[in-house]
Write a protein that holds these residues in place. Structure first.
Motif, PDB file in Angstrom:
ATOM      1  N   PRO A 135      -5.223 -17.306 -29.674  1.00 32.32           N
ATOM      2  CA  PRO A 135      -4.682 -18.247 -31.270  1.00 32.32           C
ATOM      3  C   PRO A 135      -4.908 -19.473 -31.245  1.00 32.32           C
ATOM      4  O   PRO A 135      -4.197 -19.545 -30.361  1.00 32.32           O
ATOM      5  CB  PRO A 135      -3.454 -17.480 -31.749  1.00 32.32           C
ATOM      6  N   SER A 136      -5.844 -20.353 -32.700  1.00 38.64           N
ATOM      7  CA  SER A 136      -5.274 -21.703 -31.943  1.00 38.64           C
ATOM      8  C   SER A 136      -4.800 -22.150 -33.599  1.00 38.64           C
ATOM      9  O   SER A 136      -4.913 -23.462 -33.550  1.00 38.64           O
ATOM     10  CB  SER A 136      -6.642 -22.157 -31.310  1.00 38.64           C
ATOM     11  N   GLY A 137      -5.050 -21.649 -34.336  1.00 35.14           N
ATOM     12  CA  GLY A 137      -5.356 -21.713 -36.036  1.00 35.14           C
ATOM     13  C   GLY A 137      -4.518 -21.545 -36.595  1.00 35.14           C
ATOM     14  O   GLY A 137      -4.793 -20.004 -36.595  1.00 35.14           O
ATOM     15  N   ILE A 138      -3.209 -21.995 -37.765  1.00 32.02           N
ATOM     16  CA  ILE A 138      -2.309 -21.182 -38.310  1.00 32.02           C
ATOM     17  C   ILE A 138      -2.122 -21.663 -39.561  1.00 32.02           C
ATOM     18  O   ILE A 138      -2.143 -23.130 -39.740  1.00 32.02           O
ATOM     19  CB  ILE A 138      -1.554 -21.142 -37.578  1.00 32.02           C
ATOM     20  N   SER A 139      -2.027 -21.133 -40.314  1.00 32.29           N
ATOM     21  CA  SER A 139      -2.636 -21.911 -42.290  1.00 32.29           C
ATOM     22  C   SER A 139      -1.144 -20.694 -42.756  1.00 32.29           C
ATOM     23  O   SER A 139      -1.424 -19.482 -42.931  1.00 32.29           O
ATOM     24  CB  SER A 139      -3.875 -21.997 -42.616  1.00 32.29           C
ATOM     25  N   LEU A 140      -1.027 -21.043 -43.490  1.00 33.29           N
ATOM     26  CA  LEU A 140       0.221 -20.152 -44.777  1.00 33.29           C
ATOM     27  C   LEU A 140      -0.514 -19.440 -45.773  1.00 33.29           C
ATOM     28  O   LEU A 140      -1.361 -20.597 -46.273  1.00 33.29           O
ATOM     29  CB  LEU A 140       1.388 -21.196 -44.911  1.00 33.29           C
ATOM     30  N   SER A 141      -0.302 -18.478 -46.130  1.00 31.39           N
ATOM     31  CA  SER A 141      -0.931 -18.247 -47.474  1.00 31.39           C
ATOM     32  C   SER A 141      -0.205 -18.550 -48.714  1.00 31.39           C
ATOM     33  O   SER A 141       1.152 -18.824 -48.647  1.00 31.39           O
ATOM     34  CB  SER A 141      -0.822 -16.061 -47.737  1.00 31.39           C
ATOM     35  N   PRO A 142      -0.897 -18.441 -50.393  1.00 34.33           N
ATOM     36  CA  PRO A 142      -0.418 -19.624 -51.055  1.00 34.33           C
ATOM     37  C   PRO A 142       1.212 -19.133 -51.811  1.00 34.33           C
ATOM     38  O   PRO A 142       1.899 -19.760 -51.877  1.00 34.33           O
ATOM     39  CB  PRO A 142      -1.254 -18.922 -52.449  1.00 34.33           C
ATOM     40  N   ASP A 143       1.209 -16.958 -51.449  1.00 34.68           N
ATOM     41  CA  ASP A 143       2.331 -17.021 -51.566  1.00 34.68           C
ATOM     42  C   ASP A 143       3.588 -16.951 -50.756  1.00 34.68           C
ATOM     43  O   ASP A 143       4.917 -15.969 -50.402  1.00 34.68           O
ATOM     44  CB  ASP A 143       2.087 -15.090 -51.838  1.00 34.68           C
ATOM     45  N   LEU A 144       2.816 -17.434 -49.289  1.00 37.08           N
ATOM     46  CA  LEU A 144       4.130 -17.511 -48.277  1.00 37.08           C
ATOM     47  C   LEU A 144       4.328 -16.274 -47.599  1.00 37.08           C
ATOM     48  O   LEU A 144       5.115 -15.838 -46.579  1.00 37.08           O
ATOM     49  CB  LEU A 144       5.740 -18.429 -48.522  1.00 37.08           C
ATOM     50  N   LYS A 145       3.403 -14.747 -48.359  1.00 36.60           N
ATOM     51  CA  LYS A 145       3.942 -13.664 -47.018  1.00 36.60           C
ATOM     52  C   LYS A 145       3.319 -13.666 -45.740  1.00 36.60           C
ATOM     53  O   LYS A 145       3.462 -12.621 -45.277  1.00 36.60           O
ATOM     54  CB  LYS A 145       3.317 -12.652 -48.280  1.00 36.60           C
ATOM     55  N   GLU A 146       2.390 -14.279 -46.172  1.00 36.35           N
ATOM     56  CA  GLU A 146       1.280 -13.900 -44.647  1.00 36.35           C
ATOM     57  C   GLU A 146       0.807 -15.701 -44.534  1.00 36.35           C
ATOM     58  O   GLU A 146       0.491 -16.332 -44.654  1.00 36.35           O
ATOM     59  CB  GLU A 146       0.035 -13.049 -45.531  1.00 36.35           C
ATOM     60  N   ALA A 147       0.736 -15.839 -42.715  1.00 37.53           N
ATOM     61  CA  ALA A 147       0.240 -17.018 -42.217  1.00 37.53           C
ATOM     62  C   ALA A 147      -1.492 -16.114 -41.483  1.00 37.53           C
ATOM     63  O   ALA A 147      -1.899 -15.061 -41.313  1.00 37.53           O
ATOM     64  CB  ALA A 147       0.723 -16.956 -41.080  1.00 37.53           C
ATOM     65  N   TYR A 148      -2.156 -16.896 -41.562  1.00 43.06           N
ATOM     66  CA  TYR A 148      -4.139 -16.980 -41.462  1.00 43.06           C
ATOM     67  C   TYR A 148      -4.097 -17.746 -39.760  1.00 43.06           C
ATOM     68  O   TYR A 148      -4.112 -18.667 -40.040  1.00 43.06           O
ATOM     69  CB  TYR A 148      -5.155 -17.616 -42.036  1.00 43.06           C
ATOM     70  N   ILE A 149      -4.550 -17.110 -39.058  1.00 42.84           N
ATOM     71  CA  ILE A 149      -4.359 -16.981 -37.557  1.00 42.84           C
ATOM     72  C   ILE A 149      -6.285 -17.076 -37.392  1.00 42.84           C
ATOM     73  O   ILE A 149      -7.118 -16.116 -37.000  1.00 42.84           O
ATOM     74  CB  ILE A 149      -3.893 -15.990 -36.806  1.00 42.84           C
ATOM     75  N   ALA A 150      -6.557 -18.411 -36.846  1.00 44.35           N
ATOM     76  CA  ALA A 150      -7.855 -18.104 -35.836  1.00 44.35           C
ATOM     77  C   ALA A 150      -8.086 -17.937 -34.430  1.00 44.35           C
ATOM     78  O   ALA A 150      -7.380 -18.527 -34.103  1.00 44.35           O
ATOM     79  CB  ALA A 150      -8.564 -19.880 -36.099  1.00 44.35           C
ATOM     80  N   ASP A 151      -7.635 -16.339 -34.295  1.00 42.81           N
ATOM     81  CA  ASP A 151      -8.007 -15.928 -33.558  1.00 42.81           C
ATOM     82  C   ASP A 151      -9.431 -16.748 -31.963  1.00 42.81           C
ATOM     83  O   ASP A 151     -10.148 -15.347 -32.293  1.00 42.81           O
ATOM     84  CB  ASP A 151      -8.219 -14.888 -32.819  1.00 42.81           C
ATOM     85  N   SER A 152      -9.331 -17.626 -31.557  1.00 42.48           N
ATOM     86  CA  SER A 152     -10.283 -18.297 -31.306  1.00 42.48           C
ATOM     87  C   SER A 152     -11.159 -17.068 -30.206  1.00 42.48           C
ATOM     88  O   SER A 152     -11.942 -17.194 -29.585  1.00 42.48           O
ATOM     89  CB  SER A 152     -10.488 -19.474 -30.763  1.00 42.48           C
ATOM     90  N   GLU A 153     -10.638 -16.589 -28.677  1.00 39.59           N
ATOM     91  CA  GLU A 153     -11.279 -16.064 -28.070  1.00 39.59           C
ATOM     92  C   GLU A 153     -12.041 -14.711 -28.678  1.00 39.59           C
ATOM     93  O   GLU A 153     -13.275 -14.076 -27.888  1.00 39.59           O
ATOM     94  CB  GLU A 153     -10.683 -15.641 -26.722  1.00 39.59           C
ATOM     95  N   SER A 154     -11.411 -13.720 -29.615  1.00 40.10           N
ATOM     96  CA  SER A 154     -12.245 -12.443 -30.250  1.00 40.10           C
ATOM     97  C   SER A 154     -12.974 -13.212 -31.035  1.00 40.10           C
ATOM     98  O   SER A 154     -13.351 -12.373 -32.146  1.00 40.10           O
ATOM     99  CB  SER A 154     -10.743 -11.864 -30.775  1.00 40.10           C
ATOM    100  N   SER A 155     -12.543 -14.710 -31.193  1.00 37.78           N
ATOM    101  CA  SER A 155     -13.494 -14.964 -32.455  1.00 37.78           C
ATOM    102  C   SER A 155     -13.704 -14.387 -34.223  1.00 37.78           C
ATOM    103  O   SER A 155     -14.155 -13.744 -34.304  1.00 37.78           O
ATOM    104  CB  SER A 155     -14.855 -15.019 -32.245  1.00 37.78           C
ATOM    105  N   SER A 156     -12.375 -14.071 -34.262  1.00 37.55           N
ATOM    106  CA  SER A 156     -11.867 -13.661 -35.468  1.00 37.55           C
ATOM    107  C   SER A 156     -11.010 -14.548 -36.330  1.00 37.55           C
ATOM    108  O   SER A 156     -10.266 -14.833 -35.706  1.00 37.55           O
ATOM    109  CB  SER A 156     -11.591 -12.072 -35.110  1.00 37.55           C
ATOM    110  N   ILE A 157     -10.692 -14.280 -37.770  1.00 35.77           N
ATOM    111  CA  ILE A 157     -10.334 -14.415 -38.181  1.00 35.77           C
ATOM    112  C   ILE A 157      -8.664 -13.389 -38.947  1.00 35.77           C
ATOM    113  O   ILE A 157      -9.209 -12.566 -39.650  1.00 35.77           O
ATOM    114  CB  ILE A 157     -10.616 -15.216 -39.942  1.00 35.77           C
ATOM    115  N   ARG A 158      -7.747 -14.053 -39.254  1.00 33.56           N
ATOM    116  CA  ARG A 158      -6.863 -12.615 -38.280  1.00 33.56           C
ATOM    117  C   ARG A 158      -5.493 -12.918 -39.566  1.00 33.56           C
ATOM    118  O   ARG A 158      -5.071 -13.984 -39.749  1.00 33.56           O
ATOM    119  CB  ARG A 158      -6.518 -12.300 -37.364  1.00 33.56           C
TER     120      ARG A 158
END
Length: 272
Positions: free
Chosen positions: A11-34
């Motif tokens: 996992p290489s990038g992270i950002s909070l959702s507007p309601d602060l309930k989730e974090a969005y993750i750039a999972d680089s080696e699996s080439s996915s956004i979680r």
């Protein structure tokens, strides 16, 4: 997935959702956004990756669409914008993409898919391995265009966004690194190879460096191996060059000239 069954692959990038309930993750080696549930610790797949085989790290490419039909390639930066959309620095595709967290639909915002350095209308502009992304208060996205060594920006307020290069005005450039010989400040570490040379009769000559790697390994062509020289006392030996690159076979040649017959100590540091 629950917190005990969730797994990531670099996992290489992270950002909070507007309601602060989730974090969005750039999972680089699996080439996915979680999406990571900050209350339960569980995760869910938003786009890219393989939804059926968690250990499959070879489902990558460049394809817009929705959910798991999306193909990304080593995304590094992720940002949830003020508009609720998720912006992705899709590094190996040389693009900036947008993900709608509600529909899980991904579309390209900027970049052609080919590495380059070109300003202009976002869809025809070029980047080279963008890795970081943030949003300013004026609705602009600022992008770390890594391989171009510049900061680019994208104005989301425009109907047809342009990708432009940020000009830093009135900022002093960094002071160039001195190429003078460095003093030996560090103690020898466990991986230091000490070579004693009786050079009492030689005031000038060449030093030849050869680095060997274990069988099955080779020197990288993309990230070249480097060397640098430290010496003490500083004024008794002149080394040229004081730093540089090893050849693709691990060789380097240095010329020395001594101004004094007394003993001196030098260290050649290699980054392989």
């Amino acid at each position: 997935m629950s917190s005990t069954s969730t797994s990531f692959a670099q996992p290489s990038g992270i950002s909070l959702s507007p309601d602060l309930k989730e974090a969005y993750i750039a999972d680089s080696e699996s080439s996915s956004i979680r999406a990571l549930d900050l209350k339960t610790g569980g995760s869910r797949l938003l786009a890219g990756g393989d939804p059926f085989f968690a250990e499959n790290l070879f489902k990558f490419g460049d394809h817009d669409g929705a959910g798991s039909e999306v193909l990304l390639q080593h995304p590094l930066g992720v940002l949830c914008g003020k508009d609720g959309q998720i912006y992705i620095a899709d590094s190996y595709n040389h693009k900036i993409k947008k993900l709608d967290p509600a529909s899980k639909r991904v579309s390209t915002v900027a970049g052609t898919g080919k590495a380059g350095f070109k300003d202009g209308m976002a869809q025809v502009a070029q980047l080279s391995e963008p890795s970081g992304i943030i949003e300013a208060h004026n609705g602009r996205l600022f992008i770390a265009d890594t391989n171009n060594s510049v900061i680019r920006y994208l104005d989301l307020n425009k109907e047809e966004p342009e990708l432009l290069t940020l000009e830093l005005k009135g900022v002093q450039p960094p002071i160039p690194k001195s190429r003078s010989l460095k003093r030996l400040r560090r103690r020898s570490s466990a991986d230091t190879d000490t070579v004693k040379v009786d050079g009492s009769s030689s005031n000038e000559g060449n030093l030849y460096l050869k680095i060997s790697v274990p069988e099955g390994y080779h020197f990288s062509k993309e990230a070249r191996s480097k060397f640098s020289v430290e010496i003490e006392p500083e004024n008794q030996v002149v080394i040229n060059p004081v730093d540089g690159y090893l050849s693709p076979e691990g060789f380097a040649s240095l010329h020395f000239r001594r101004s004094s017959p007394s003993a001196s100590m030098g260290r050649i540091n290699c980054k392989v």
